[in-house]
Enzyme design. Sequence first.
Site, PDB file in Angstrom:
ATOM      1  N   LYS A   1      -5.916   6.020   2.793  1.00 55.49           N
ATOM      2  CA  LYS A   1      -7.382   5.827   2.798  1.00 55.49           C
ATOM      3  C   LYS A   1      -8.038   6.611   1.669  1.00 55.49           C
ATOM      4  O   LYS A   1      -9.036   6.165   1.086  1.00 55.49           O
ATOM      5  CB  LYS A   1      -7.982   6.228   4.146  1.00 55.49           C
ATOM      6  CG  LYS A   1      -8.202   5.055   5.070  1.00 55.49           C
ATOM      7  CD  LYS A   1      -6.960   4.543   5.754  1.00 55.49           C
ATOM      8  CE  LYS A   1      -6.240   3.388   5.170  1.00 55.49           C
ATOM      9  NZ  LYS A   1      -5.034   3.013   5.897  1.00 55.49           N
TER      10      LYS A   1
ATOM     11  N   GLY B   1       5.775  -8.317   1.018  1.00 53.72           N
ATOM     12  CA  GLY B   1       5.117  -8.245   2.326  1.00 53.72           C
ATOM     13  C   GLY B   1       3.600  -8.245   2.186  1.00 53.72           C
ATOM     14  O   GLY B   1       3.035  -7.377   1.527  1.00 53.72           O
TER      15      GLY B   1
ATOM     16  N   HIS C   1     -32.384  -2.031  12.291  1.00 52.41           N
ATOM     17  CA  HIS C   1     -32.546  -2.861  11.094  1.00 52.41           C
ATOM     18  C   HIS C   1     -32.973  -1.980   9.931  1.00 52.41           C
ATOM     19  O   HIS C   1     -33.814  -1.088  10.125  1.00 52.41           O
ATOM     20  CB  HIS C   1     -33.633  -3.922  11.341  1.00 52.41           C
ATOM     21  CG  HIS C   1     -33.892  -4.774  10.140  1.00 52.41           C
ATOM     22  ND1 HIS C   1     -33.012  -5.760   9.741  1.00 52.41           N
ATOM     23  CD2 HIS C   1     -34.919  -4.771   9.239  1.00 52.41           C
ATOM     24  CE1 HIS C   1     -33.496  -6.342   8.649  1.00 52.41           C
ATOM     25  NE2 HIS C   1     -34.646  -5.768   8.321  1.00 52.41           N
TER      26      HIS C   1
HETATM   27  P1  NAD Z   1       3.427  -5.772   8.794  1.00 49.84           P
HETATM   28  O1  NAD Z   1       4.210  -6.286   9.943  1.00 49.84           O
HETATM   29  O2  NAD Z   1       1.980  -5.564   8.921  1.00 49.84           O
HETATM   30  O3  NAD Z   1       3.620  -6.758   7.550  1.00 49.84           O
HETATM   31  C1  NAD Z   1       4.880  -7.085   7.030  1.00 49.84           C
HETATM   32  C2  NAD Z   1       4.742  -8.423   6.342  1.00 49.84           C
HETATM   33  O4  NAD Z   1       5.921  -8.645   5.601  1.00 49.84           O
HETATM   34  C3  NAD Z   1       4.588  -9.586   7.317  1.00 49.84           C
HETATM   35  O5  NAD Z   1       3.470 -10.343   6.942  1.00 49.84           O
HETATM   36  C4  NAD Z   1       5.889 -10.368   7.144  1.00 49.84           C
HETATM   37  O6  NAD Z   1       5.733 -11.763   7.292  1.00 49.84           O
HETATM   38  C5  NAD Z   1       6.286 -10.003   5.726  1.00 49.84           C
HETATM   39  N1  NAD Z   1       7.710 -10.090   5.454  1.00 49.84           N
HETATM   40  C6  NAD Z   1       8.737  -9.695   6.264  1.00 49.84           C
HETATM   41  N2  NAD Z   1       9.916  -9.884   5.619  1.00 49.84           N
HETATM   42  C7  NAD Z   1       9.629 -10.406   4.403  1.00 49.84           C
HETATM   43  C8  NAD Z   1      10.413 -10.803   3.284  1.00 49.84           C
HETATM   44  N3  NAD Z   1      11.737 -10.686   3.296  1.00 49.84           N
HETATM   45  N4  NAD Z   1       9.779 -11.305   2.185  1.00 49.84           N
HETATM   46  C9  NAD Z   1       8.423 -11.412   2.173  1.00 49.84           C
HETATM   47  N5  NAD Z   1       7.636 -11.041   3.201  1.00 49.84           N
HETATM   48  C10 NAD Z   1       8.227 -10.536   4.298  1.00 49.84           C
HETATM   49  O7  NAD Z   1       4.222  -4.455   8.332  1.00 49.84           O
HETATM   50  P2  NAD Z   1       3.767  -3.295   7.338  1.00 49.84           P
HETATM   51  O8  NAD Z   1       2.736  -3.767   6.400  1.00 49.84           O
HETATM   52  O9  NAD Z   1       5.039  -2.734   6.794  1.00 49.84           O
HETATM   53  O10 NAD Z   1       3.126  -2.246   8.320  1.00 49.84           O
HETATM   54  C11 NAD Z   1       3.877  -1.746   9.441  1.00 49.84           C
HETATM   55  C12 NAD Z   1       2.950  -1.354  10.557  1.00 49.84           C
HETATM   56  O11 NAD Z   1       2.281  -0.171  10.190  1.00 49.84           O
HETATM   57  C13 NAD Z   1       1.873  -2.390  10.826  1.00 49.84           C
HETATM   58  O12 NAD Z   1       2.296  -3.371  11.735  1.00 49.84           O
HETATM   59  C14 NAD Z   1       0.761  -1.547  11.370  1.00 49.84           C
HETATM   60  O13 NAD Z   1       0.864  -1.490  12.759  1.00 49.84           O
HETATM   61  C15 NAD Z   1       0.996  -0.178  10.775  1.00 49.84           C
HETATM   62  N6  NAD Z   1      -0.027   0.107   9.746  1.00 49.84           N
HETATM   63  C16 NAD Z   1      -1.326   0.158  10.118  1.00 49.84           C
HETATM   64  C17 NAD Z   1      -2.291   0.408   9.168  1.00 49.84           C
HETATM   65  C18 NAD Z   1      -3.733   0.486   9.588  1.00 49.84           C
HETATM   66  O14 NAD Z   1      -3.982   0.692  10.784  1.00 49.84           O
HETATM   67  N7  NAD Z   1      -4.669   0.307   8.685  1.00 49.84           N
HETATM   68  C19 NAD Z   1      -1.953   0.565   7.841  1.00 49.84           C
HETATM   69  C20 NAD Z   1      -0.633   0.493   7.498  1.00 49.84           C
HETATM   70  C21 NAD Z   1       0.329   0.265   8.462  1.00 49.84           C
END
Ligand code: NAD
Length: 476
Positions: free
Chosen positions: A57, A181, A444
């Site tokens: 952030k 991803g 507002h």
């Molecule tokens: P994610 O599950 O959000 O996204 C992973 C993405 O990668 C998915 O859309 C998936 O379809 C894609 N993917 C998987 N394998 C792939 C491949 N071989 N080639 C291309 N795309 C592929 O996972 P993340 O971004 O690693 O985050 C992990 C977790 O961490 C999240 O689920 C979330 O809960 C947490 N997180 C939260 C925040 C927040 O609250 N703002 C921020 C960062 C992470």
Amino acid sequence: MVMGSLRQKADVVVIGAGPGGYVAALRAADLGKEVILVEAREQRGGVCLIEGCIPSKALIHASELLEETKSAKKMGLTFKADVDVDQLRKWKGQVVSGLTKGIDGLLSKRGVEVVTGYARFENSKSLAIEGSDVAGIDFKHCIIATGSRPIHLPFTEDKGCWTSKEALDLPKIPKRLLVIGGGYIGLELGFVYAGLGSKVVCVEFLDRVLAGADRDLSDVVKKSAQKRFEKLMLSSKVTAVEKKGDDFEVTIETDGKATTETFDAVFVAVGRKPNTEDLGLGKTKVEVDDRGLIVTDEQCRTADPNIFAIGDITHGPQLAHKASREAKVATETIAGHNAAFDNRAIPAVVFTHPELAWTGITEEEAKEQGKNVRTGVFPFAALGRAKTLGNAEGMVKVIVDAESELVLGVGIVGPSASDLIAEATLAIEMGAVLEDLMVTIHPHPTLSESIMEAAEVAGDACVHLPKPKKKADAKA
Ligand code: NAD
């Protein structure tokens, strides 16, 4: 391997000092328990504080500030902005270390003993500690809060590819960065690096980004990513990564057709896995499912009556605020209170540009579950405050039960979605109906009015949008 000789005793031992573990330790101490917090890292705060939510952030704020200096031109303001990467890294580090010290202060003022070392179960009542003067701890109750770590793809491990940890260290601003991803992490940090000057290519397996949110909302982020990134490749996958000197040669497959592209850095963001395999859980009655997640009940209790588990190692979203809430449920249960994780809504927030947040049920989930729902959508383009910010992209969607008008979910994509979602979450927790959102006076001019306006759209009482034609009118 350092093994000490001291043995200690505690009412409650917490393993892991992230937003699950340190909150559990603090709350247990407040409830009169003798608490030991075991953490393998030298710093308290876990992934969230040290290499996750907080540093990301800080970087997101900096890169959006930079973007704003460009977009302010339309307001007649011009700035010359330069990026000093070393100073940016230093500032991010100061934010993290300030917060870490804050946690240490809270722990020490409550008399929580912190043990630095790696904990493994010896049985259902004791832990062995590696790397510490403390050899072992006998406990009445233990709370496991060991969190999760990034997953690599089989061909990205040991090749110098980044995970979120390395990406957040800001080792360099690569000229061309591949993000694998299009989920939370890939997009948030993709926007950061694009803002700092990298040409970002993001490859996502699915035909959409941020699959947990409704498509109409995530499409707004998709369009923004398409503008800021060099390329957003949907329905695509990376099948090979080769290190060639300082570069990475990457094979990407779309519709069965493979192309090879060269990048300066590759960042893997395809999900996270729970840290449960090296805890000696086999010496307890704790049950672990085939995804490595610990099975818990509403009180966060595992199959072993003395042992609780919270956060990313349990079922549900891997979110810091879910872990912190579970920390309170587990400790209050241990203290004999009548506590349960019975929350109706866990808000999710993605800090992209624009921000995307949702809470309760999504419209797509409602349809999958066969629920009869009504929605109201209000665009930020029709909201005065959003216009004054020069940032009126996006919308608010309110989802209510068609008969009872109970608020079931809210999705927001747009400015300050991350903060606005809290009102919607409270509404769901309080069992609010549509009228509650409609008749509550929202100040507002503020962005919060967008929730009231979206509710008014669902209630057919919105005056700030053209009156929708009734079906009968439309026929006439
Ligand atoms: P994610 O599950 O959000 O996204 C992973 C993405 O990668 C998915 O859309 C998936 O379809 C894609 N993917 C998987 N394998 C792939 C491949 N071989 N080639 C291309 N795309 C592929 O996972 P993340 O971004 O690693 O985050 C992990 C977790 O961490 C999240 O689920 C979330 O809960 C947490 N997180 C939260 C925040 C927040 O609250 N703002 C921020 C960062 C992470």
